[in-house]
Design a protein around this motif. Structure first.
Motif, PDB file in Angstrom:
ATOM      1  N   PHE A  13       5.820   3.442 -18.218  1.00 27.22           N
ATOM      2  CA  PHE A  13       6.866   4.446 -17.984  1.00 27.22           C
ATOM      3  C   PHE A  13       6.681   5.104 -16.627  1.00 27.22           C
ATOM      4  N   PHE A  14       5.461   5.520 -16.323  1.00 26.58           N
ATOM      5  CA  PHE A  14       5.230   6.183 -15.041  1.00 26.58           C
ATOM      6  C   PHE A  14       5.112   5.187 -13.888  1.00 26.58           C
ATOM      7  N   GLN A  15       4.623   3.981 -14.161  1.00 32.56           N
ATOM      8  CA  GLN A  15       4.608   2.975 -13.095  1.00 32.56           C
ATOM      9  C   GLN A  15       6.029   2.668 -12.637  1.00 32.56           C
ATOM     10  N   LEU A  16       6.962   2.626 -13.593  1.00 30.82           N
ATOM     11  CA  LEU A  16       8.348   2.311 -13.250  1.00 30.82           C
ATOM     12  C   LEU A  16       9.055   3.489 -12.587  1.00 30.82           C
ATOM     13  N   TYR A  17       8.928   4.670 -13.199  1.00 29.87           N
ATOM     14  CA  TYR A  17       9.759   5.791 -12.760  1.00 29.87           C
ATOM     15  C   TYR A  17       9.080   6.728 -11.757  1.00 29.87           C
ATOM     16  N   ILE A  18       7.789   6.570 -11.553  1.00 30.27           N
ATOM     17  CA  ILE A  18       7.111   7.337 -10.505  1.00 30.27           C
ATOM     18  C   ILE A  18       6.776   6.422  -9.321  1.00 30.27           C
ATOM     19  N   ASN A  19       6.252   5.229  -9.602  1.00 32.72           N
ATOM     20  CA  ASN A  19       5.864   4.301  -8.542  1.00 32.72           C
ATOM     21  C   ASN A  19       6.944   3.287  -8.185  1.00 32.72           C
ATOM     22  N   ASN A  20       8.010   3.256  -8.982  1.00 30.01           N
ATOM     23  CA  ASN A  20       9.091   2.277  -8.775  1.00 30.01           C
ATOM     24  C   ASN A  20       8.572   0.842  -8.814  1.00 30.01           C
ATOM     25  N   SER A  21       7.606   0.592  -9.680  1.00 31.09           N
ATOM     26  CA  SER A  21       7.047  -0.753  -9.847  1.00 31.09           C
ATOM     27  C   SER A  21       7.857  -1.484 -10.911  1.00 31.09           C
ATOM     28  N   GLN A  22       8.811  -2.294 -10.470  1.00 37.29           N
ATOM     29  CA  GLN A  22       9.777  -2.900 -11.374  1.00 37.29           C
ATOM     30  C   GLN A  22       9.148  -3.917 -12.332  1.00 37.29           C
ATOM     31  N   GLN A  23       7.987  -4.427 -12.003  1.00 29.59           N
ATOM     32  CA  GLN A  23       7.359  -5.417 -12.876  1.00 29.59           C
ATOM     33  C   GLN A  23       6.948  -4.827 -14.226  1.00 29.59           C
ATOM     34  N   TYR A  24       6.951  -3.505 -14.326  1.00 27.86           N
ATOM     35  CA  TYR A  24       6.579  -2.861 -15.595  1.00 27.86           C
ATOM     36  C   TYR A  24       7.771  -2.631 -16.519  1.00 27.86           C
ATOM     37  N   ARG A  25       8.970  -2.937 -16.063  1.00 25.59           N
ATOM     38  CA  ARG A  25      10.157  -2.680 -16.885  1.00 25.59           C
ATOM     39  C   ARG A  25      10.130  -3.417 -18.235  1.00 25.59           C
ATOM     40  N   PRO A  26       9.665  -4.687 -18.301  1.00 24.70           N
ATOM     41  CA  PRO A  26       9.663  -5.383 -19.598  1.00 24.70           C
ATOM     42  C   PRO A  26       8.860  -4.672 -20.683  1.00 24.70           C
ATOM     43  N   TYR A  27       7.861  -3.867 -20.290  1.00 22.45           N
ATOM     44  CA  TYR A  27       7.059  -3.163 -21.289  1.00 22.45           C
ATOM     45  C   TYR A  27       7.857  -2.060 -21.989  1.00 22.45           C
ATOM     46  N   LEU A  28       8.896  -1.579 -21.347  1.00 25.01           N
ATOM     47  CA  LEU A  28       9.698  -0.503 -21.917  1.00 25.01           C
ATOM     48  C   LEU A  28      10.909  -1.090 -22.630  1.00 25.01           C
ATOM     49  N   SER A  29      10.644  -1.969 -23.564  1.00 25.76           N
ATOM     50  CA  SER A  29      11.710  -2.665 -24.281  1.00 25.76           C
ATOM     51  C   SER A  29      11.436  -2.642 -25.772  1.00 25.76           C
ATOM     52  N   SER A  30      12.486  -2.803 -26.540  1.00 30.44           N
ATOM     53  CA  SER A  30      12.340  -2.873 -27.997  1.00 30.44           C
ATOM     54  C   SER A  30      11.472  -4.052 -28.402  1.00 30.44           C
ATOM     55  N   ALA A  31      11.601  -5.147 -27.664  1.00 27.96           N
ATOM     56  CA  ALA A  31      10.823  -6.337 -27.999  1.00 27.96           C
ATOM     57  C   ALA A  31       9.330  -6.095 -27.796  1.00 27.96           C
ATOM     58  N   TYR A  32       8.959  -5.415 -26.714  1.00 29.61           N
ATOM     59  CA  TYR A  32       7.540  -5.160 -26.485  1.00 29.61           C
ATOM     60  C   TYR A  32       6.990  -4.199 -27.535  1.00 29.61           C
TER      61      TYR A  32
END
Length: 561
Positions: free
Chosen positions: A515-534
């Motif tokens: 969550f913070f890697q994506l929305y603080i660091n803008n690291s898009q590779q972490y987006r899949p972790y914030l999914s219902s499937a994960y």
């Protein structure tokens, strides 16, 4: 102003936070058990009989019959008449409830019952539990609870009944049944809401499958080492001094964003060490302040008779201002202290639990909503106590009605765990939040109930980047870390702690990093972790996890009809 301390003072925050609510749970149980079993909670040497009245019909049972069953498991003829209406499991539960001891001193019990929150609890129970003269049982219940705690056997419901100061106890069954019907409706609606979240999560996971095993496992610690040091901050404007534990990753050359963790009511800065170290191992500078007006020390002062209540109303203002002052001091330290030179105080994430969840959302942009508070808190003493958090939220009405600016623009994302939101913010203020938000809820939270305090408020959010994580079976205390070494834990009923809290903590460690890697660091590779499937992939049977990104308020309310 700031000072460095080499070793932080660690407190048993988990136990102290729980003990505050134990007294409320004992008092509440006194009424709720009566609702379901015509007063099956009342053995007493003072009170001889329990009477339950409904219209012109009145039934009674002797205290002696209840005590024989509790002590010896003997169902005499009198109790057998009532026992035929409940199953063996409920009978055994009754026996456990009567004999379970709560390790609290008379001073601690008395201090809580004389707080504003304790008085409201007693007023509500007094509507149901009445004296021999059919008067509200407010003073009788308070006396019984305090005296029971002073007996050699300690505070059990059996001893509470023994100490009830009239020869008979009368139960207003008409009012009890009304409350029971409201409770049944609330339980049903909560189950329906959780089922809707789980259904939406499963559909989302099916629509967007994920090969989880190709991703690095964020349940494991990151590769970075860190060091920990403690700051003492002094804010002269508010005459407020507080400690902050800093967890700083080592050997980072680039700017390091800051994550602030705000503890809950009656807790302290050691409650989320597991989460602070997890985030530090992934490259975040983590700051964990201790809010002096609502921490474990304040609760100890209450229970020892020094303080009048667990938190003054101005804590709704001081908590967010603590974090604002902390960020200002860290900005200053970037210039004056080489150890803090690489921290980035302009891109900040906040995590908070319970009262800390309120703090996180206030910093994210939700404003105090006095209009909603006035509406919800009027007549609080006359309404059923299904939402214990209102006892705290309604205290904010004591604040001067001025325009408080609690939002901090440096906060770019927030995670609120078991937050209190429904009245202190309401829909109008929740809709003002514009930064990414994750709300985490436990389905078995009896302090800040999931439907009122998390699921409905999530449906009010308008920010495009929002997440709701529901942990089925988790309580208000499931995500709090274990007591620190050397502390003396207080024994509490297992249902208060909840099953497998280590699983809930693992979920928080795992979800907070992406969550913070994506929305603080803008690291898009972490987006899949914030999914219902994960979330579905890491979910464990002991505490099933569901994660959704949307939930229409209109659809939710239609579903609950």
């Amino acid at each position: 102003m700031v000072a460095l301390i080499s070793k932080p003072h660690r407190q048993n925050s988990y136990a102290y936070q729980r003990v505050f609510w134990q007294i409320g749970l004992v008092a509440s149980s006194l009424g709720f058990c009566l609702i379901s079993t015509l007063g099956i909670m009342r053995p007493s040497l003072t009170a001889e009989r329990i009477y339950a009245s409904y219209s012109v019909v009145e039934r009674s049972i002797s205290v002696a019959a209840l005590e024989r069953y509790a002590r010896e498991g003997i169902l005499d003829d009198e109790l057998a008449v009532y026992a035929q209406y409940i199953n063996p499991q409920q009978l055994e539960q009754l026996r456990r409830v009567l004999l379970t001891r709560i390790e609290l001193t008379p001073v601690a019990v008395a201090q809580f019952l004389y707080t504003p929150q304790g008085i409201i609890l007693l007023e509500r129970l007094g509507q149901i539990i009445q004296t021999e003269a059919r008067q509200p049982g407010f003073y009788a219940i308070r006396s019984a609870l305090i005296l029971a705690a002073a007996t050699p056997d300690g505070l059990t419901l059996l001893n509470v009944l023994r100490q009830f100061p009239t020869r008979s106890i009368r139960i207003n069954l008409t009012r009890s049944l009304q409350i029971a019907e409201q409770l049944d409706r609330l339980v049903s609606q909560t189950a329906q809401a959780i089922a809707l979240v789980q259904k939406d999560a499963m559909n989302a996971a099916f629509a967007q499958p994920l090969d989880v095993w190709q991703l690095p496992d964020l349940r494991e610690r990151g590769s970075l080492s860190w060091n920990q040091q403690t700051l003492t901050l002094s804010d002269p404007r508010r005459n407020r001094q507080f400690l902050v534990d800093m967890y700083l990753p080592l050997n980072l050359a680039k700017p390091t964003p800051v994550i602030v963790i705000s503890h809950g009511l009656g807790s302290d800065r050691t409650s989320f060490i597991y989460l602070a170290t997890q985030l530090a191992s992934y490259g975040f500078a983590v700051a964990v302040p201790e809010h002096p007006g609502s921490n474990a020390e304040q609760l100890r002062s209450l229970l020892s008779g020094v303080a009048a209540e667990v938190a003054q109303p101005n804590e709704f203002i001081n908590r967010p201002l603590d974090i604002r002052y902390l960020l200002n001091e860290l900005e200053r330290l970037r210039i004056s202290d080489a150890r803090f030179r690489n921290i980035d105080v302009q891109h900040v994430g906040v995590i908070g639990q319970s009262f800390g969840g309120y703090t996180a959302l206030a910093l994210a942009g939700a404003e105090l909503n006095f209009e909603q508070l006035q509406k919800d808190c009027t007549g609080l003493s006359d309404s059923p106590l299904w939402n214990v958090s209102l006892l705290l939220q309604c205290r904010a009405l004591e604040l001067p009605k001025t325009g408080y600016v609690l939002r901090d623009p440096r906060v770019k994302a927030a995670i609120a765990i078991n937050p209190i939101t429904s009245s202190i913010f309401g829909e109008a203020s929740i809709r003002q939040i514009a930064v990414p938000v994750m709300i985490v809820s436990g389905s078995a939270d009896t302090i800040a109930p999931t439907l009122a305090e998390q699921i409905r408020p999530f449906s009010w959010l308008t920010t495009p980047d929002k997440y709701l994580a529901v942990i089925v079976g988790a309580t208000h205390f499931s995500t709090i870390g274990e007591a620190t070494p050397g502390s003396e834990p207080i024994v509490v009923p297992p249902q208060v702690i909840g099953p497998t809290p280590e699983v809930a903590r693992l979920y928080m460690s795992t979800l907070s990093v992406p969550f913070f890697q994506l929305y603080i660091n803008n690291s898009q590779q972490y987006r899949p972790y914030l999914s219902s499937a994960y979330a579905q992939a890491i979910s464990e049977n002991s505490l099933p996890l569901s994660l959704v990104r949307s939930l229409s308020n209109t659809a939710l309310e239609q579903f609950l009809r």
